[in-house]
Design a protein around this motif. Structure first.
Motif, PDB file in Angstrom:
ATOM      1  N   GLY A 185       0.706  -1.132  -0.178  1.00  0.00           N
ATOM      2  CA  GLY A 185       0.072   0.070   0.091  1.00  0.00           C
ATOM      3  C   GLY A 185       0.762   1.375   0.033  1.00  0.00           C
ATOM      4  O   GLY A 185       0.614   2.236  -0.714  1.00  0.00           O
ATOM      5  N   ALA A 217       2.319   1.736  -3.274  1.00  0.00           N
ATOM      6  CA  ALA A 217       1.165   2.045  -4.262  1.00  0.00           C
ATOM      7  C   ALA A 217       1.122   3.638  -4.094  1.00  0.00           C
ATOM      8  O   ALA A 217       1.362   4.403  -5.464  1.00  0.00           O
ATOM      9  N   LEU A 218       0.728   4.246  -3.222  1.00  0.00           N
ATOM     10  CA  LEU A 218       0.572   5.766  -3.224  1.00  0.00           C
ATOM     11  C   LEU A 218       0.770   5.981  -1.889  1.00  0.00           C
ATOM     12  O   LEU A 218       0.328   7.230  -1.400  1.00  0.00           O
ATOM     13  N   ILE A 219       1.489   5.224  -0.919  1.00  0.00           N
ATOM     14  CA  ILE A 219       1.715   5.846   0.644  1.00  0.00           C
ATOM     15  C   ILE A 219       0.407   6.040   1.307  1.00  0.00           C
ATOM     16  O   ILE A 219       0.356   5.269   2.353  1.00  0.00           O
ATOM     17  N   LEU A 220      -0.710   6.783   1.016  1.00  0.00           N
ATOM     18  CA  LEU A 220      -1.841   6.605   1.669  1.00  0.00           C
ATOM     19  C   LEU A 220      -2.539   5.481   1.943  1.00  0.00           C
ATOM     20  O   LEU A 220      -2.999   5.447   3.209  1.00  0.00           O
ATOM     21  N   PRO A 221      -2.727   4.847   0.969  1.00  0.00           N
ATOM     22  CA  PRO A 221      -3.247   3.350   1.332  1.00  0.00           C
ATOM     23  C   PRO A 221      -2.464   2.741   2.359  1.00  0.00           C
ATOM     24  O   PRO A 221      -3.104   1.927   3.293  1.00  0.00           O
TER      25      PRO A 221
END
Length: 221
Positions: free
Chosen positions: A116, A119-123
């Motif tokens: 996660g 992928a986009l850090i936030l997830p």
């Protein structure tokens, strides 16, 4: 074991999470057995730091295979304290009785969280927080790793921002503990585990029951 009917009621109902109550309850649990908890935390820290400094080639093995059951020990002791049961130092190592499930859930949570973040850090941040109860569910509900992870994610997601603030607050408390010549960390460390367990108890409510439910509904889908 988990009563599926209670699971459905809990996940389909609004819930509240009181950060102050979780911290106060965590402190009460810590104060009940401070010597045992501090001594155990010191051993856990020595094992992990010792592996990192003196067994560099095997430090990852220690983190994967030894750290999870050691962490589980804090939650098991917290549960005994909460139930007003007698606690002995050897009880801290009962996490090794759950070695396979706690190691499994720790590995899977770690992999998914890292993916996660990539992928986009936030997830990754979302999942890292949402899976905080995965191990307690494994220990106290007896569910397999994926069900435990999903129960944790669905439950914490209902109060995610407040729980995130709770986690950040615990991080700040531990940073302060480290800055106090490291001595404060011997208190803030075990206290943090007690606080997480207190939050788990608060959010699950009567979800966990003493006796097995009807065999015909003995698993959560």
């Amino acid at each position: 074991m988990i009563n599926p009917r209670k699971v459905e009621r809990l996940l389909n109902s609004p819930i509240q999470f009181d950060i102050d109550s979780a911290l106060k309850r965590g402190w009460e649990l810590f104060k009940a057995q401070p010597v045992i908890l501090i001594a155990y935390f010191l051993i856990v820290a020595l094992v992990q730091f010792g592996a990192a400094f003196f067994l560099e080639d095997f430090s990852s093995i220690v983190s994967i295979l030894v750290a999870p059951p050691l962490t589980a020990g804090f939650y098991l002791v917290a549960n005994k304290i909460s139930r007003n049961e007698q606690v002995e130092f050897k009880d801290c190592f009962d996490g090794f009785k759950f070695w396979l499930p706690v190691v499994s859930v720790n590995i899977i949570v770690g992999i998914i969280t890292v993916l996660g973040i990539i992928a986009l850090i936030l997830p990754g941040i979302y999942l890292g927080v949402a899976y905080a109860f995965a191990m307690p569910f494994v220990l106290f509900a007896g569910t397999e790793f994926w069900t435990s992870m999903e129960l944790s994610r669905k439950l914490i997601t209902k109060v995610w921002w407040r729980f995130f603030a709770f986690v950040l607050l615990l991080m700040v408390i531990n940073i302060i503990g480290v800055l106090m010549l490291g001595v404060g960390f011997l208190v803030s460390g075990p206290f943090s585990y007690m606080a997480v367990y207190a939050a788990f108890e608060e959010l699950t409510g009567d979800l966990l029951i003493e006796e097995d439910p009807d065999p015909s509904v003995s698993s959560f889908q």
